[in-house]
Design a protein around this motif. Structure first.
Motif, PDB file in Angstrom:
ATOM      1  N   GLN A 133       9.505  35.716   8.801  1.00  0.00           N
ATOM      2  CA  GLN A 133       8.856  34.479   8.352  1.00  0.00           C
ATOM      3  C   GLN A 133       9.686  33.721   7.320  1.00  0.00           C
ATOM      4  OE1 GLN A 133       4.819  34.949   6.994  1.00  0.00           O
ATOM      5  NE2 GLN A 133       4.178  35.999   8.859  1.00  0.00           N
ATOM      6  N   VAL A 134      10.604  34.397   6.632  1.00  0.00           N
ATOM      7  CA  VAL A 134      11.312  33.744   5.526  1.00  0.00           C
ATOM      8  C   VAL A 134      12.834  33.853   5.589  1.00  0.00           C
ATOM      9  CG1 VAL A 134       9.355  33.936   3.927  1.00  0.00           C
ATOM     10  CG2 VAL A 134      11.041  35.789   4.045  1.00  0.00           C
ATOM     11  N   HIS A 135      13.340  34.746   6.407  1.00  0.00           N
ATOM     12  CA  HIS A 135      14.781  35.021   6.401  1.00  0.00           C
ATOM     13  C   HIS A 135      15.625  33.768   6.636  1.00  0.00           C
ATOM     14  CE1 HIS A 135      18.521  37.170   6.795  1.00  0.00           C
ATOM     15  NE2 HIS A 135      18.713  36.600   7.971  1.00  0.00           N
ATOM     16  N   GLN A 136      15.167  32.852   7.477  1.00  0.00           N
ATOM     17  CA  GLN A 136      15.982  31.683   7.790  1.00  0.00           C
ATOM     18  C   GLN A 136      16.278  30.828   6.559  1.00  0.00           C
ATOM     19  OE1 GLN A 136      12.816  32.007   9.084  1.00  0.00           O
ATOM     20  NE2 GLN A 136      11.738  30.059   8.973  1.00  0.00           N
ATOM     21  N   HIS A 137      15.416  30.890   5.536  1.00  0.00           N
ATOM     22  CA  HIS A 137      15.625  30.097   4.320  1.00  0.00           C
ATOM     23  C   HIS A 137      16.556  30.795   3.326  1.00  0.00           C
ATOM     24  CE1 HIS A 137      12.555  27.501   5.860  1.00  0.00           C
ATOM     25  NE2 HIS A 137      11.697  28.496   5.890  1.00  0.00           N
ATOM     26  N   LEU A 138      16.853  32.050   3.591  1.00  0.00           N
ATOM     27  CA  LEU A 138      17.633  32.849   2.647  1.00  0.00           C
ATOM     28  C   LEU A 138      18.979  33.306   3.215  1.00  0.00           C
ATOM     29  CD1 LEU A 138      14.553  34.944   1.629  1.00  0.00           C
ATOM     30  CD2 LEU A 138      15.716  33.327   0.136  1.00  0.00           C
ATOM     31  N   LYS A 139      19.237  33.036   4.481  1.00  0.00           N
ATOM     32  CA  LYS A 139      20.410  33.620   5.137  1.00  0.00           C
ATOM     33  C   LYS A 139      21.741  33.129   4.588  1.00  0.00           C
ATOM     34  CE  LYS A 139      20.043  30.553   9.119  1.00  0.00           C
ATOM     35  NZ  LYS A 139      19.730  30.514  10.530  1.00  0.00           N
ATOM     36  N   LYS A 140      21.762  32.014   3.881  1.00  0.00           N
ATOM     37  CA  LYS A 140      23.055  31.559   3.324  1.00  0.00           C
ATOM     38  C   LYS A 140      23.414  32.293   2.030  1.00  0.00           C
ATOM     39  CE  LYS A 140      21.567  27.554   0.597  1.00  0.00           C
ATOM     40  NZ  LYS A 140      21.713  26.105   0.437  1.00  0.00           N
ATOM     41  N   PHE A 141      22.479  33.064   1.490  1.00  0.00           N
ATOM     42  CA  PHE A 141      22.742  33.823   0.269  1.00  0.00           C
ATOM     43  C   PHE A 141      23.201  35.226   0.622  1.00  0.00           C
ATOM     44  CE2 PHE A 141      19.721  30.526  -0.841  1.00  0.00           C
ATOM     45  CZ  PHE A 141      20.339  29.953  -1.952  1.00  0.00           C
ATOM     46  N   LYS A 142      24.207  35.703  -0.066  1.00  0.00           N
ATOM     47  CA  LYS A 142      24.758  37.046   0.173  1.00  0.00           C
ATOM     48  C   LYS A 142      24.045  38.068  -0.705  1.00  0.00           C
ATOM     49  CE  LYS A 142      28.055  35.322   2.738  1.00  0.00           C
ATOM     50  NZ  LYS A 142      27.656  35.048   4.070  1.00  0.00           N
ATOM     51  N   LEU A 143      24.158  39.330  -0.336  1.00  0.00           N
ATOM     52  CA  LEU A 143      23.627  40.401  -1.176  1.00  0.00           C
ATOM     53  C   LEU A 143      24.321  40.345  -2.527  1.00  0.00           C
ATOM     54  CD1 LEU A 143      23.509  43.370   1.343  1.00  0.00           C
ATOM     55  CD2 LEU A 143      21.555  42.102   0.419  1.00  0.00           C
TER      56      LEU A 143
END
Length: 145
Positions: A133-143
């Motif tokens: 539900q939320v990964h698409q908004h966070l995928k540009k951030f790295k661990l």
């Protein structure tokens, strides 16, 4: 059953069988994302690592507390040692602020932690969500490393 409470043989604890089928699997797919500013640990700021970790803890707890009645938050907290948290890095305050705005526009529950008295936004945390539900908004951030 509560400590000291004894149930007849063959009886389950109250409510033990009320969980929906697959509830454990659904709860296991929940994740809480925490996004910390990476620039805080590098010069010229060079905050101590422990101080930055504390910011993430504050944000995660604030998000869980603010959304404690949400079924996903409740299920996540019930997981105990099986809780899954992903810590990501925002390069700077501008990136963190832009992410917060994106999350707000998409009605994704989150909390931004602002350190006082400095009034510096240090991180944000989402309430626990199913990853898809939320990964698409966070995928540009790295661990965070």
């Amino acid at each position: 059953a509560a400590p000291g409470m004894h149930l007849p043989a063959g009886c389950a604890a109250p409510y033990a069988s009320m969980a929906a089928p697959g509830a454990a699997a659904a709860a296991a797919a929940l994740v809480q994302y925490v996004v910390l500013r990476g620039d805080l640990v590098r010069p010229p700021r060079s905050w101590p690592l422990g101080a930055v970790v504390a910011q993430g803890c504050h944000a995660a707890l604030a998000a869980a507390h603010a959304h404690r009645q949400h079924p996903d938050t409740r299920a996540y907290l019930e997981l105990g040692g099986a809780m899954r948290t992903v810590v990501l890095e925002a390069p700077d305050e501008a990136a963190l602020t832009a992410l917060a705005e994106t999350l707000k526009q998409h009605s994704i529950d989150h909390e931004v932690w602002t350190e006082q008295p400095e009034n510096v936004a240090t991180c944000l945390a989402l309430r626990p969500y199913p990853k898809d539900q939320v990964h698409q908004h966070l995928k540009k951030f790295k661990l965070l490393k």
